[in-house]
Design a protein around this motif. Structure first.
Motif, PDB file in Angstrom:
ATOM      1  N   LYS A   1      39.875  59.270  66.144  1.00 15.09           N
ATOM      2  CA  LYS A   1      40.332  60.561  65.608  1.00 15.09           C
ATOM      3  C   LYS A   1      39.608  61.755  66.225  1.00 15.09           C
TER       4      LYS A   1
ATOM      5  N   PRO B   1      44.174  64.031  68.853  1.00 15.69           N
ATOM      6  CA  PRO B   1      45.448  63.688  68.219  1.00 15.69           C
ATOM      7  C   PRO B   1      46.493  63.235  69.231  1.00 15.69           C
TER       8      PRO B   1
ATOM      9  N   ARG C   1      50.141  63.826  70.444  1.00 17.14           N
ATOM     10  CA  ARG C   1      51.115  64.921  70.387  1.00 17.14           C
ATOM     11  C   ARG C   1      52.466  64.324  70.757  1.00 17.14           C
TER      12      ARG C   1
ATOM     13  N   ALA D   1      51.632  56.196  63.814  1.00 18.73           N
ATOM     14  CA  ALA D   1      50.365  56.886  63.544  1.00 18.73           C
ATOM     15  C   ALA D   1      49.708  56.329  62.280  1.00 18.73           C
ATOM     16  N   LYS D   2      50.517  56.060  61.260  1.00 23.40           N
ATOM     17  CA  LYS D   2      49.967  55.469  60.027  1.00 23.40           C
ATOM     18  C   LYS D   2      49.434  54.063  60.295  1.00 23.40           C
TER      19      LYS D   2
ATOM     20  N   ASN E   1      46.238  54.487  62.014  1.00 21.51           N
ATOM     21  CA  ASN E   1      45.355  55.464  61.367  1.00 21.51           C
ATOM     22  C   ASN E   1      44.820  56.481  62.375  1.00 21.51           C
ATOM     23  N   VAL E   2      45.764  57.137  63.066  1.00 22.07           N
ATOM     24  CA  VAL E   2      45.393  58.147  64.056  1.00 22.07           C
ATOM     25  C   VAL E   2      46.034  59.480  63.674  1.00 22.07           C
ATOM     26  N   ASP E   3      45.489  60.560  64.207  1.00 24.71           N
ATOM     27  CA  ASP E   3      46.030  61.889  63.941  1.00 24.71           C
ATOM     28  C   ASP E   3      47.264  62.142  64.807  1.00 24.71           C
ATOM     29  N   LEU E   4      48.183  62.907  64.261  1.00 22.54           N
ATOM     30  CA  LEU E   4      49.480  63.108  64.912  1.00 22.54           C
ATOM     31  C   LEU E   4      49.955  64.548  64.735  1.00 22.54           C
ATOM     32  N   VAL E   5      50.558  65.080  65.787  1.00 26.08           N
ATOM     33  CA  VAL E   5      51.284  66.347  65.722  1.00 26.08           C
ATOM     34  C   VAL E   5      52.687  66.084  66.260  1.00 26.08           C
TER      35      VAL E   5
ATOM     36  N   VAL F   1      51.734  65.875  58.241  1.00 24.50           N
ATOM     37  CA  VAL F   1      51.771  65.982  59.700  1.00 24.50           C
ATOM     38  C   VAL F   1      52.202  67.397  60.099  1.00 24.50           C
TER      39      VAL F   1
ATOM     40  N   GLY G   1      43.295  72.685  67.379  1.00 23.62           N
ATOM     41  CA  GLY G   1      41.881  72.361  67.195  1.00 23.62           C
ATOM     42  C   GLY G   1      40.944  73.350  67.848  1.00 23.62           C
TER      43      GLY G   1
END
Length: 384
Positions: free
Chosen positions: A215, A218, A220, A236-237, A240-244, A263, A341
């Protein structure tokens, strides 16, 4: 020290507009933003009386410097068409600061951008956040890498299907992404178990994916259709990673689901024709519907799809179709910075932030509005 006095100051960190305030700048940073006050005699003053003062606008998704203006194929460095999995590519190794579009950006009050690879590949490479003024890219970097590009839908299908290679279906696109993330997870575990003194062979593709898994970076995700958006969220779930979500063309159809998963969405470019099937539900209503549901929204040009100087126009057109004016302003300032960010440095006029400031002759959503002065890091880089 430099002071900008007078004018209406939109800090974007507070709802209140400061009438005839003063912004103090020193060594490229904002020292303070205050209402009417005495200015010491030894301070250089810029009089912005009767004008509108905003933080520099931020394009949260474009390809400036990678698809150069007026150059043609020789200046196109945004898509590595030869391999669907290229996480090790870095935008900063291809950005040309001499791209005339950087000057256009200043003409539109855009002082920061998120630029990176296109959507040909399942994993396209590392994007970067840059200032729009500088001689060499290294001096323009705000954050690099700032995101890892992945793509769903028609583009990777078309590029590799025409080559008779995988992925030729949406199933294969998702499968390749999952397979690569599993490989990265295994690589990470193996690296963590390597004892001191043992040789471990570095894989630069896996190294950047480890940052995603931790993490620190993200994903993209290029996704237009509602089903592609949900596939991106599902994966992404799973890891367990960040997503845009980028483009998010049909986001208004599932706005509640996007809000439910927390999101953010970078919406656009909406000022285009419906040039392919997955754009059939294209509308300027999307960013407003998403924002009203609680989704953090930014607005993009996708430059060169829409020339970067028209970012304020895109936000204005979103207001015309129902988006709250405040939300549209946030979508090209504070929200954009937070999604990328880089909000510790840009996106609002606050003490300690970079002095990236634009003085407008009119409210920037007015079709006739122009920046009369642009400052980046406290330096005047455009003056009319």
């Amino acid at each position: 020290m430099l002071a900008i006095k007078g004018g209406k100051i939109y800090t974007m960190s507070q709802k209140k507009v400061i009438e005839e305030g003063v912004i103090f700048i020193e060594e490229g940073k904002i020292v303070d933003v205050v209402e009417r006050t005495e200015i010491p005699k030894d301070v250089e003053v810029i009089d912005a009386g009767g004008k509108y003062i905003f933080p520099g606008f931020i394009d949260a998704h474009c390809h400036i410097g990678l698809f150069e203006e007026g150059v043609g194929a020789i200046g196109e460095d945004g898509n590595e068409w030869t391999d669907p999995i290229t996480p090790h590519l870095r935008a900063i190794d291809a950005v040309n600061p001499s791209d005339i579009a950087f000057k256009d950006a200043l003409e539109g009050g855009v002082t920061a951008v998120f630029t990176g690879p296109g959507s040909a590949n399942v994993i396209g490479g590392q994007s970067a956040a840059l200032k729009t003024y500088g001689r060499v890219v290294d001096e323009m970097i705000i954050k690099s890498p700032a995101g890892l590009k992945i793509a769903f839908g028609e583009n990777p299908k078309r590029v590799y299907g025409e080559q008779k290679k995988s992925p030729a279906t949406r199933m294969a696109t998702a499968a390749l992404l999952r397979e690569t993330l599993y490989k990265a997870r295994n690589y990470k575990q193996k690296k963590e178990k390597t004892k001191e003194g043992e040789v471990f062979e570095i894989d630069i593709k896996m190294e950047i994916l480890c940052e995603v898994l931790e993490k620190k970076l993200p994903l993209r995700a290029h996704a237009h259709r509602a089903d592609d958006i949900m596939t991106a969220i599902r994966i992404a779930k799973e890891f367990n990673v960040d997503l845009v979500i980028e483009h998010c063309t049909e986001g208004h159809l599932i706005a509640d689901k996007i809000a439910e998963y927390g999101v953010p969405a970078v919406v656009g470019p909406s000022l285009t024709s419906r040039s392919k099937y997955e754009l059939k539900n294209l509308t300027f209503k999307t960013p407003g519907i998403l924002a009203n549901k609680g989704v953090k929204v930014a607005i993009m040009t996708d430059h060169p799809v829409i020339p970067i100087q028209y970012l304020p126009l895109l936000a204005a057109l979103a207001v015309k179709e129902g988006m709250k004016e405040e939300d549209a302003l946030l979508a090209i300032t504070k929200n954009a910075a937070e999604i990328i960010g880089i909000s510790d440095r840009v996106g609002s006029l606050e003490k300690g932030k970079d002095a990236d400031i634009v003085i407008w002759d009119r409210f920037p959503f007015d079709l006739m509005a122009k920046p009369i002065m642009v400052l980046i890091n406290g330096e005047i880089v455009l003056k009319k």
